[in-house]
Design an enzyme around this catalytic site. Structure first.
Site, short mmCIF file in Angstrom:
data_model
loop_
_atom_site.label_atom_id
_atom_site.label_comp_id
_atom_site.label_asym_id
_atom_site.label_seq_id
_atom_site.Cartn_x
_atom_site.Cartn_y
_atom_site.Cartn_z
NE ARG A 1 -2.58 0.94 3.54
CZ ARG A 1 -3.29 0.64 4.62
NH1 ARG A 1 -4.54 0.20 4.50
NH2 ARG A 1 -2.77 0.76 5.83
CE LYS B 1 -2.87 4.39 7.08
NZ LYS B 1 -4.33 4.41 7.27
CD GLU C 1 -12.17 5.49 4.23
OE1 GLU C 1 -12.11 5.00 5.39
OE2 GLU C 1 -11.30 5.32 3.37
#
Ligand SMILES: *Cc1c(COP(=O)(O)O)cnc(C)c1O
Length: 339
Positions: free
Chosen positions: A82, A184, A220
């Site tokens: 990620r 992220k 989210e």
């Protein structure tokens, strides 16, 4: 190694300085070896892109103490991959998966005496991050980068067992449809501070973000992914290019299917159709699962299972994943890495 005097059962989620951290520098087109250092301060150019243009990314994972005293990591390869996605999106040099995992292990080993004992629910939280540094003022990728990892002991999220909390839907967006929501990066978090504050002021744990294009679908739950259990017992989670792909979420999907024999669906979750769910939760590394008591939307609080008690499917999912992370339940192949 020295023993540390820590009240493991009453740990918070606050920063504490541990003994060693890892730093590696990217310069002249390559990463150096990297090393453990004791200093927890960084000295960087005032013109670093990380400071002005948000060229940075971070990860979060944990080290768990098993009953036999050994220490293990949960799917660190997924964090490494990620972070590579994040690096590609922000034009930062990727960190090879092997280097990432090796560095995480070095940091955990060097701070072994900070890994909480089995049975306390506490863990060692690990924070890898990469920042663009070096002298630069134009909007362009940095000439140099730092890849760092520090760690700290953190307490169990739920000190008196899993407890449902309520959330409120916000009008704000955390990310654009094809922006940086799926990686992220710190900028997403800076944008979330204000809606979070508003939610807390109204008495909710955090806010729920809808899809930025139509504001009709759940995306989210604060900085965690959403899942719901339908009345016919399917595990459902939203599908969108602006959701951060939670490793906890994908792990729960696998466990729901393979361990609990449930059907699993990644698809739209309409905020006007919450009635299809008998249970709901938020998931992420920090809390594993936060059961959702209710969601406040358009002056109405939609309660799922209960505002006080955790639903049986949520509980089972939580126990299975928690058991795997602490080494009490057999893990799918490749999920566990011993330190
Ligand atoms: C990190 C993060 C999550 C949770 O991901 P995990 O890999 O499960 O810890 C969810 N949403 C956002 C926005 C995140 O940054």
């Amino acid at each position: 190694m020295s023993k540390v005097d820590i009240d493991w059962k009453n740990l918070s989620y606050n920063y504490t300085k541990t003994d060693f951290r890892y730093v590696s520098k990217w310069q002249n087109g390559q990463w150096d070896e990297g090393a453990l250092v004791e200093d927890n301060m960084l000295s960087i150019s005032e013109a670093s892109t990380a400071l002005h243009y948000g060229q940075q990314s971070f990860e979060g994972l944990k080290a768990y103490r098993r009953q036999d005293g050994k220490i293990q990591l949960f799917r660190p390869d997924q964090n490494a991959k990620r972070m590579q996605d994040s690096c590609r999106r922000l034009l930062m040099p990727e960190i090879p998966e092997e280097k990432f995992i090796d560095a995480v292990k070095q940091v955990v080993k060097a701070n072994e005496h900070f890994v909480p004992p089995y049975g306390t629910g506490a863990t060692l939280y690990i924070r890898p991050f990469i920042i663009g540094v070096g002298h630069n003022i134009g909007v362009k990728p940095a000439p140099e980068y730092l890849f760092c990892i520090f760690c700290l002991p953190v307490g169990s999220y739920f000190k008196s067992g899993l407890t449902p909390v309520n959330f409120i839907v916000t009008d704000y967006d955390r990310a654009a449809p094809t922006g940086t929501g799926r990686v992220k990066v710190g900028g997403n978090y800076a944008a979330s501070l204000y809606p979070h504050k508003l939610a807390v002021e109204k008495g909710f744990a955090d806010c729920i973000y809808l899809d930025p294009l139509t504001h009709t679908k759940i995306e989210e739950v604060g900085a965690a992914n959403f899942f719901g259990i339908t009345k016919d017992n399917k595990f459902v989670t939203p599908n969108s290019p602006s959701i951060l792909p939670s490793i906890t979420k994908y792990s729960l999907m696998h466990l729901a299917k393979e361990y609990l024999g449930m059907e699993v669906e990644e698809r739209d979750v309409l905020v006007d159709n919450l009635d299809e769910f008998k249970e709901a939760g938020a998931c992420g590394t920090a809390a594993v699962i936060t059961p959702i008591g209710g969601i406040h939307y358009k002056d109405n609080l939609h309660v799922f299972y209960s505002e006080k008690e955790v639903g049986p499917v949520t509980k089972k999912l939580y126990n299975t994943l928690y058991g795997i992370q602490f080494g009490d339940v057999e893990a799918p192949e490749g999920w566990i890495v011993e330190v």
